[in-house]
Motif scaffolding. Structure first.
Motif, mmCIF file in Angstrom:
data_model
loop_
_atom_site.group_PDB
_atom_site.id
_atom_site.type_symbol
_atom_site.label_atom_id
_atom_site.label_comp_id
_atom_site.label_asym_id
_atom_site.label_seq_id
_atom_site.Cartn_x
_atom_site.Cartn_y
_atom_site.Cartn_z
ATOM 1 N N GLY A 51 19.885 9.320 24.676
ATOM 2 C CA GLY A 51 20.749 8.375 25.366
ATOM 3 C C GLY A 51 20.813 8.683 26.844
ATOM 4 N N PHE A 52 22.005 8.629 27.417
ATOM 5 C CA PHE A 52 22.159 8.770 28.861
ATOM 6 C C PHE A 52 23.238 9.796 29.179
ATOM 7 C CE2 PHE A 52 24.170 7.357 32.922
ATOM 8 C CZ PHE A 52 23.072 7.575 33.752
ATOM 9 N N ASN A 53 23.047 10.539 30.271
ATOM 10 C CA ASN A 53 24.168 11.279 30.863
ATOM 11 C C ASN A 53 24.113 11.112 32.368
ATOM 12 O OD1 ASN A 53 22.644 13.596 32.020
ATOM 13 N ND2 ASN A 53 22.282 14.108 29.883
ATOM 14 N N ASP A 54 25.269 11.172 33.004
ATOM 15 C CA ASP A 54 25.363 10.757 34.409
ATOM 16 C C ASP A 54 25.133 11.878 35.410
ATOM 17 O OD1 ASP A 54 28.246 11.924 34.690
ATOM 18 O OD2 ASP A 54 28.392 10.481 33.045
ATOM 19 N N ASP A 55 25.309 13.145 35.021
ATOM 20 C CA ASP A 55 24.975 14.279 35.880
ATOM 21 C C ASP A 55 25.549 14.129 37.292
ATOM 22 O OD1 ASP A 55 23.713 16.699 36.586
ATOM 23 O OD2 ASP A 55 21.981 15.635 37.385
ATOM 24 N N THR A 56 26.838 13.847 37.411
ATOM 25 C CA THR A 56 27.376 13.532 38.731
ATOM 26 C C THR A 56 28.581 14.383 39.103
ATOM 27 O OG1 THR A 56 28.148 11.733 40.158
ATOM 28 C CG2 THR A 56 28.911 11.703 37.881
ATOM 29 N N ARG A 57 28.726 14.586 40.410
ATOM 30 C CA ARG A 57 29.948 15.151 40.979
ATOM 31 C C ARG A 57 30.884 14.058 41.455
ATOM 32 N NH1 ARG A 57 25.784 18.484 42.318
ATOM 33 N NH2 ARG A 57 26.128 20.738 42.099
ATOM 34 N N ALA A 58 30.374 12.830 41.555
ATOM 35 C CA ALA A 58 31.121 11.703 42.112
ATOM 36 C C ALA A 58 31.806 10.960 40.971
ATOM 37 C CB ALA A 58 30.188 10.782 42.888
ATOM 38 N N PHE A 59 33.074 11.264 40.740
ATOM 39 C CA PHE A 59 33.778 10.781 39.558
ATOM 40 C C PHE A 59 33.733 9.264 39.423
ATOM 41 C CE2 PHE A 59 38.106 10.000 37.507
ATOM 42 C CZ PHE A 59 37.621 10.173 36.223
ATOM 43 N N CYS A 60 33.958 8.555 40.523
ATOM 44 C CA CYS A 60 34.030 7.092 40.429
ATOM 45 C C CYS A 60 32.677 6.442 40.203
ATOM 46 C CB CYS A 60 34.694 6.523 41.679
ATOM 47 S SG CYS A 60 36.473 6.832 41.733
ATOM 48 N N SER A 61 31.598 7.222 40.245
ATOM 49 C CA SER A 61 30.287 6.651 39.948
ATOM 50 C C SER A 61 29.968 6.685 38.461
ATOM 51 C CB SER A 61 29.188 7.398 40.714
ATOM 52 O OG SER A 61 28.918 8.666 40.131
ATOM 53 N N ILE A 62 30.784 7.352 37.653
ATOM 54 C CA ILE A 62 30.448 7.488 36.231
ATOM 55 C C ILE A 62 30.302 6.135 35.540
ATOM 56 C CG2 ILE A 62 31.331 8.284 33.993
ATOM 57 C CD1 ILE A 62 32.251 10.829 35.373
ATOM 58 N N PRO A 63 31.280 5.223 35.621
ATOM 59 C CA PRO A 63 31.068 3.934 34.950
ATOM 60 C C PRO A 63 29.896 3.159 35.529
ATOM 61 C CG PRO A 63 33.096 3.903 36.245
ATOM 62 C CD PRO A 63 32.633 5.322 36.202
ATOM 63 N N ALA A 64 29.663 3.282 36.832
ATOM 64 C CA ALA A 64 28.542 2.578 37.450
ATOM 65 C C ALA A 64 27.215 3.086 36.906
ATOM 66 C CB ALA A 64 28.593 2.738 38.969
ATOM 67 N N ARG A 65 27.077 4.394 36.800
ATOM 68 C CA ARG A 65 25.816 4.968 36.329
ATOM 69 C C ARG A 65 25.545 4.585 34.875
ATOM 70 N NH1 ARG A 65 24.383 10.120 39.521
ATOM 71 N NH2 ARG A 65 25.688 9.998 41.360
ATOM 72 N N HIS A 66 26.565 4.624 34.045
ATOM 73 C CA HIS A 66 26.368 4.218 32.649
ATOM 74 C C HIS A 66 26.069 2.728 32.554
ATOM 75 C CE1 HIS A 66 27.364 7.932 30.361
ATOM 76 N NE2 HIS A 66 27.913 8.258 31.523
ATOM 77 N N ASP A 67 26.665 1.936 33.431
ATOM 78 C CA ASP A 67 26.381 0.505 33.443
ATOM 79 C C ASP A 67 24.919 0.256 33.796
ATOM 80 O OD1 ASP A 67 27.522 -2.351 33.478
ATOM 81 O OD2 ASP A 67 26.501 -2.222 35.423
ATOM 82 N N VAL A 68 24.401 0.966 34.779
ATOM 83 C CA VAL A 68 22.991 0.811 35.144
ATOM 84 C C VAL A 68 22.098 1.168 33.960
ATOM 85 C CG1 VAL A 68 21.135 1.771 36.569
ATOM 86 C CG2 VAL A 68 23.294 1.106 37.624
ATOM 87 N N ALA A 69 22.373 2.294 33.302
ATOM 88 C CA ALA A 69 21.550 2.714 32.171
ATOM 89 C C ALA A 69 21.582 1.686 31.052
ATOM 90 C CB ALA A 69 22.026 4.072 31.661
ATOM 91 N N ARG A 70 22.751 1.141 30.759
ATOM 92 C CA ARG A 70 22.857 0.154 29.685
ATOM 93 C C ARG A 70 22.099 -1.117 30.037
ATOM 94 N NH1 ARG A 70 29.242 1.252 27.831
ATOM 95 N NH2 ARG A 70 28.854 3.449 27.313
ATOM 96 N N ARG A 71 22.172 -1.537 31.287
ATOM 97 C CA ARG A 71 21.433 -2.731 31.706
ATOM 98 C C ARG A 71 19.927 -2.523 31.632
ATOM 99 N NH1 ARG A 71 24.255 -6.653 34.638
ATOM 100 N NH2 ARG A 71 26.507 -6.243 34.759
ATOM 101 N N VAL A 72 19.461 -1.368 32.098
ATOM 102 C CA VAL A 72 18.022 -1.108 32.077
ATOM 103 C C VAL A 72 17.512 -1.028 30.644
ATOM 104 C CG1 VAL A 72 16.257 0.596 32.648
ATOM 105 C CG2 VAL A 72 18.008 0.013 34.330
ATOM 106 N N ASP A 73 18.243 -0.342 29.779
ATOM 107 C CA ASP A 73 17.797 -0.248 28.395
ATOM 108 C C ASP A 73 17.820 -1.611 27.704
ATOM 109 O OD1 ASP A 73 17.130 2.428 28.309
ATOM 110 O OD2 ASP A 73 19.137 3.085 27.723
#
Length: 468
Positions: free
Chosen positions: A410-432
């Motif tokens: 699946g996906f993990n966001d690997d981020t220090r930027a807390f507010c980017s977490i939903p954005a990163r998962h959204d990108v992964a879901r769209r690409v998949d």
């Protein structure tokens, strides 16, 4: 004005686009499993407000400041703390204005997708960030950060995060995690065992780090067997605090399986600061195999993140320290590097080793064939420089035909930027969903299978792989 296109990242073909949109609708609101990242557990322990917009979006995010630095903006002007005591900019509004005036540099990058998603969907901004809109955006974000609804725990719940794993030194007392557990809050924030500083002989002050490990565990860490016992004790402590995984950020994927007497002799050289560069790499490789064996015993999922030349700029490292945007991908050898470890434990079905890479050339040539054969291996998602829409698509195209979907996690966001977490998962879901729609439209997948796969890639695979 919307800052994000509702059909972003979907295929251009109208039929495939409609199917991708339908698949995405099934998974858009699934809970977020964030099994690997670098958020600070102290945010959730204290639940204090985030200090200001610059501290939230600019100062901690190496994706942001490395781009600005590449265009000649000094790190000191962005408020990044120095390691040598030199003064840096401390006015958050000044830092924000500098960031906003250069925001055009992020056009077409993953950072633009993540930042605009957070600006629009988390903070309600409707105008693109520019020098002219900088102060208005700052004021709106600052006003919201002052409210209880924008404290860390409230945002955690709002983002729909089911579990968030941090990455913690083997020497960390995990006091922040203990405070979270004792607080009565229902959010699940768990540690991850990261032993790099106590397995890498090239770590400054390596011997003193090993002595600290001994103090923490009561083991004789000046002996090889006592040193291994100390790792087992710390791993057990992390497990009691909720950890389900370990993480290993080595320069290479080299592993080794030395006889105990040779490993013990090499350890003594490491303690004495007498290792050559090759011997230090050999010791790190030996410890990857030792950690894999420990995972067989205690069940921690093992993550290996190799292939980065860390802190490539000597002057930046000297002035600002680690993690300042100058970690650069290198070539990686997985087939030869992992063979000693795989000969030792690769056929163990109860072991999970998740491999990441910064060398995309290895995906189809090495990683997918390895994960498609060895029961212990799984492929981690595109990481760091490749956690982009194109990187995710290339990953699926390079690996699916050889190891399928179910040897990935699946996906993990690997981020220090807390507010980017939903954005990163959204990108992964769209690409998949876009990739699955293409498989359906080209006759390689049924639509009902695509619906199930979209759910698995967005949620179930990560939850199961990390034993959450």
């Amino acid at each position: 004005m919307a800052l994000t296109d509702p059909d972003r990242l979907f295929p251009l073909d109208p039929g495939a686009r409609g199917l991708a949109r339908a698949l995405y609708d099934h998974v858009a609101d699934l809970p977020i499993i964030s099994p690997h990242g670098h958020c600070d557990p102290a945010w959730f322990a204290g639940n204090d407000r985030f200090p200001n917009p610059a501290a939230l979006f600019v100062i901690p995010d190496h994706y942001v400041f490395r781009m600005l630095v590449s265009q000649g903006v000094p790190l000191a002007d962005l408020g990044v703390p120095s390691a040598d005591g030199r003064p840096v900019e401390t006015d958050p509004r000044v830092i924000w204005r500098r960031f906003a005036s250069q925001f055009h540099l992020f056009r077409g990058t993953p950072s633009a997708l993540w930042l605009n998603h957070a600006f629009e969907h988390v903070f309600g901004l409707t105008e693109p960030l520019t020098a002219e809109t900088a102060d208005a955006a700052y004021d709106q974000i600052e006003a919201l950060l002052a409210t209880d609804a924008y404290r860390p725990r409230a945002l955690f719940d709002r983002f729909g995060i089911e579990c968030l794993a941090t990455t913690d030194s083997a020497l960390d007392d995990l006091s922040a995690h203990s405070a979270i557990a004792d607080s009565g809050w229902s959010g699940r924030v768990i540690p991850t065992y990261r032993p790099d500083t106590v397995v890498d002989p090239e770590t400054p002050g390596f011997a003193s780090q090993i002595d600290r490990l001994g103090v923490l565990t009561g083991e004789d860490t000046r002996s090889w067997q006592g040193y291994l016992a100390a790792h087992r004790a710390r791993r057990a402590y992390f497990k009691r605090q909720g950890a389900t995984a370990s993480d290993h950020g080595h320069a290479s994927a080299r592993t080794a399986d030395l006889p105990a007497s040779e490993a013990a002799a090499l350890f003594q050289k490491a303690l004495n600061g007498a290792c050559t560069a090759a011997e230090a790499d050999l010791f790190r490789g030996q410890m990857l195999t030792e950690m894999a064996r420990m995972s067989l015993d205690d069940g921690l999922v093992m993550q290996i993140h190799p292939g980065s030349w860390r802190n490539h700029s000597g002057p930046v490292f000297a002035q600002f320290g680690r993690d300042r945007g100058f970690d650069i991908p290198m070539r990686a050898d997985f087939v030869g590097g992992l063979k000693p470890l795989l000969d030792a434990v690769g056929m163990e079905p109860g072991l999970t080793i998740i491999l990441f890479t910064l060398d995309e050339t290895t995906q189809s040539r090495e990683l997918a064939p390895l994960a498609g054969a060895y029961p212990a291996l799984k492929l981690g998602p595109p990481w760091w420089f490749y956690d982009s829409a194109e990187g995710m698509r290339r990953f699926r195209e390079a690996t699916t035909e050889t190891c399928g979907f179910y040897n990935t996690v699946g996906f993990n966001d690997d981020t220090r930027a807390f507010c980017s977490i939903p954005a990163r998962h959204d990108v992964a879901r769209r690409v998949d969903c876009a990739y699955l729609a293409t498989l359906v439209r080209s006759g390689r997948l049924r639509e009902d299978e695509a619906v199930e796969m979209a759910h698995d890639l967005s949620y179930r695979l990560a939850k199961e792989a990390y034993r959450l």
